[in-house]
Write a protein that holds these residues in place. Structure first.
Motif, short mmCIF file in Angstrom:
data_model
loop_
_atom_site.label_atom_id
_atom_site.label_comp_id
_atom_site.label_asym_id
_atom_site.label_seq_id
_atom_site.Cartn_x
_atom_site.Cartn_y
_atom_site.Cartn_z
N VAL A 85 -34.45 -17.42 17.58
CA VAL A 85 -34.64 -16.69 16.31
C VAL A 85 -36.10 -16.29 16.09
O VAL A 85 -36.40 -15.52 15.19
CB VAL A 85 -34.11 -17.48 15.08
CG1 VAL A 85 -32.60 -17.63 15.13
CG2 VAL A 85 -34.78 -18.81 14.91
N ARG A 89 -38.36 -12.31 11.83
CA ARG A 89 -38.45 -13.61 11.16
C ARG A 89 -39.79 -14.28 11.47
O ARG A 89 -40.44 -14.84 10.60
CB ARG A 89 -37.30 -14.50 11.63
CG ARG A 89 -37.18 -15.83 10.90
CD ARG A 89 -35.94 -16.55 11.39
NE ARG A 89 -35.67 -17.80 10.72
CZ ARG A 89 -35.08 -17.93 9.54
NH1 ARG A 89 -34.73 -16.86 8.87
NH2 ARG A 89 -34.86 -19.12 9.02
N THR A 149 -26.45 -21.25 12.42
CA THR A 149 -27.55 -20.37 12.01
C THR A 149 -26.96 -18.99 11.72
O THR A 149 -26.42 -18.34 12.61
CB THR A 149 -28.60 -20.27 13.14
OG1 THR A 149 -29.02 -21.59 13.49
CG2 THR A 149 -29.79 -19.46 12.71
N LEU A 150 -27.02 -18.58 10.47
CA LEU A 150 -26.40 -17.30 10.08
C LEU A 150 -27.17 -16.12 10.69
O LEU A 150 -28.39 -16.17 10.81
CB LEU A 150 -26.41 -17.17 8.56
CG LEU A 150 -25.61 -18.23 7.78
CD1 LEU A 150 -25.91 -18.13 6.28
CD2 LEU A 150 -24.11 -18.06 8.02
N ASP A 151 -26.41 -15.05 11.06
CA ASP A 151 -27.07 -13.79 11.45
C ASP A 151 -27.68 -13.15 10.20
O ASP A 151 -27.28 -13.47 9.09
CB ASP A 151 -26.04 -12.78 11.99
CG ASP A 151 -25.48 -13.24 13.31
OD1 ASP A 151 -26.13 -14.10 13.93
OD2 ASP A 151 -24.39 -12.77 13.69
N GLU A 152 -28.58 -12.17 10.44
CA GLU A 152 -29.20 -11.46 9.30
C GLU A 152 -28.12 -10.84 8.40
O GLU A 152 -28.27 -10.77 7.18
CB GLU A 152 -30.12 -10.33 9.79
CG GLU A 152 -31.32 -10.77 10.62
CD GLU A 152 -32.44 -11.38 9.80
OE1 GLU A 152 -32.31 -11.51 8.58
OE2 GLU A 152 -33.47 -11.77 10.42
N GLN A 191 -24.97 -11.93 7.96
CA GLN A 191 -23.99 -12.86 7.40
C GLN A 191 -24.47 -13.47 6.08
O GLN A 191 -25.68 -13.55 5.84
CB GLN A 191 -23.74 -14.01 8.38
CG GLN A 191 -22.95 -13.62 9.61
CD GLN A 191 -22.80 -14.80 10.56
OE1 GLN A 191 -23.77 -15.46 10.93
NE2 GLN A 191 -21.57 -15.07 10.95
N SER A 192 -23.49 -13.90 5.26
CA SER A 192 -23.85 -14.66 4.06
C SER A 192 -23.32 -16.08 4.22
O SER A 192 -22.62 -16.39 5.20
CB SER A 192 -23.24 -14.02 2.82
OG SER A 192 -21.93 -14.51 2.61
N ASN A 199 -31.67 -26.88 14.75
CA ASN A 199 -30.60 -25.97 14.37
C ASN A 199 -29.59 -25.81 15.49
O ASN A 199 -29.93 -25.99 16.66
CB ASN A 199 -31.21 -24.60 14.04
CG ASN A 199 -31.54 -24.53 12.57
OD1 ASN A 199 -30.67 -24.73 11.75
ND2 ASN A 199 -32.79 -24.27 12.26
N THR A 242 -34.15 -18.58 4.65
CA THR A 242 -32.90 -17.87 4.95
C THR A 242 -32.24 -18.36 6.24
O THR A 242 -32.90 -18.89 7.14
CB THR A 242 -33.17 -16.35 5.12
OG1 THR A 242 -34.16 -16.18 6.14
CG2 THR A 242 -33.64 -15.73 3.82
N ARG A 243 -30.94 -18.23 6.33
CA ARG A 243 -30.10 -18.38 7.52
C ARG A 243 -29.74 -19.81 7.91
O ARG A 243 -28.89 -20.01 8.75
CB ARG A 243 -30.74 -17.67 8.74
CG ARG A 243 -30.96 -16.18 8.51
CD ARG A 243 -31.61 -15.48 9.68
NE ARG A 243 -30.84 -15.61 10.89
CZ ARG A 243 -31.27 -15.19 12.09
NH1 ARG A 243 -32.44 -14.58 12.19
NH2 ARG A 243 -30.53 -15.35 13.15
N VAL A 244 -30.41 -20.83 7.32
CA VAL A 244 -30.19 -22.20 7.82
C VAL A 244 -29.78 -23.18 6.70
O VAL A 244 -30.44 -24.19 6.49
CB VAL A 244 -31.44 -22.70 8.58
CG1 VAL A 244 -31.61 -21.96 9.89
CG2 VAL A 244 -32.72 -22.57 7.74
#
Ligand code: NAD
Length: 267
Positions: A205, A216, A98-101, A103-104, A93, A156-158
């Motif tokens: 993360v 996580r 890698t999105l923050d918690e 972010q969408s 990654n 989630t997030r990736v």
């Protein structure tokens, strides 16, 4: 003496956590290991660490640069005359992808999406094409790609990483088919799909600055029947098996090494 003794292996990303440990275990079995990494300091560290154990060397190389890969292939063929094994461990990654918690997916920058897909898809496809061609010419060889749990169901997030690793699964099958149909049944292409191991690219993360597990991490462990992260040495057995003649009828397989994560519904 190990059945792999005397073989020549390329490990991309061999300066990193998983590629480094795979390199170590191959060197210990008498394999001549050539580490490729974009970071010279990572190569130096690995060569220093392993040189007392056996035959280890390295070249700086960007797996996304075909010219860089071809240059290294020429040097390897000149010096060692063959490539028995290719392990594609460069990848992982990337921070921006890698999105923050909070972010969408709509917050993902397209440039970051492209970068993570490039590294995790083309970063294995290009070495397969360059070093796989040498295998096609010599009519033997074993390639091992590294997939991920992010290909079995959504994590989630990736998003970009998951898309690229899923592409690696079908590319592994496709390359396996092509090598056997058009070249030789002695060229095998497989992948391993590690569960969760602490690496440089995911430490942030999974582990808090104070050393405790992130939320996580706790969710990963709750979904892992073995209730622990993998130890980096736990990939070595399957890698060595897939490289050996004992796996002579195994090609196009994607094998999970995950403490049961991919088998468990979570219920
Ligand atoms: P890592 O960050 O420790 O190592 C990756 C290495 O690749 C680094 O040494 C880095 O310098 C090198 N690299 C990065 N970009 C490169 C490029 N363009 N050209 C050449 N080298 C480059 O990562 P890791 O945890 O050891 O992961 C290795 C592989 O395993 C990755 O493909 C990763 O996605 C996959 N994986 C890891 C885990 C895990 O839990 N650690 C789980 C599943 C899959």
């Amino acid at each position: 003496m190990s059945k792999l003794n005397g073989k020549v292996a390329i490990v991309t990303g061999g300066g990193g956590v998983l590629g480094g440990n795979i390199s170590k275990s191959l060197v210990e079995d008498g394999v001549k290991v050539i580490v490729l990494d974009i970071r010279q300091e990572n190569i130096d560290k690995r060569v220093d660490e392993l040189k007392s154990l056996g035959d280890i060397s390295g070249y700086t190389c960007n797996v996304l640069d075909i010219e860089s890969l071809n240059g290294v292939k020429d040097k390897i063929m000149k010096k060692w005359g063959k490539i028995d094994i290719l392990v594609n461990a460069a990848g992982g990654n990337l921070p921006g992808a890698t999105l923050d918690e909070e972010q969408s997916i709509f917050d993902m920058k397209i440039s970051d999406l492209n970068r993570v897909i490039d590294l995790n898809m083309y970063g294995s496809v290009y070495p397969c094409l360059v070093f796989g061609k040498a295998m096609a010419e010599q009519e033997y060889g074993s390639i091992i790609n590294i997939s991920s749990m992010a290909t079995y169901s959504a994590i989630t997030r990736v998003p970009g990483y998951s898309m690229a690793k899923t592409a690696i699964n079908i590319f592994t099958q496709w390359m396996a088919m092509e090598m056997s149909l058009k070249y030789s049944d002695k060229i095998r292409v497989n992948a391993i799909a590690p569960g969760f191991f602490i690496g440089d690219q995911n430490r942030g993360v999974l582990i808090n600055p104070d050393g405790s597990y992130t939320g996580r991490s706790l969710r990963v462990l709750a979904h892992t029947p073995m209730k622990r992260f993998g130890d980096i040495t736990e990939l070595n057995g399957i890698v060595k098996f897939l490289c050996s003649d004992e796996a002579s009828f195994i090609t196009g397989a994607v094998i999970p090494v995950d403490g049961g994560f991919s088998s468990f519904s979570g219920v």
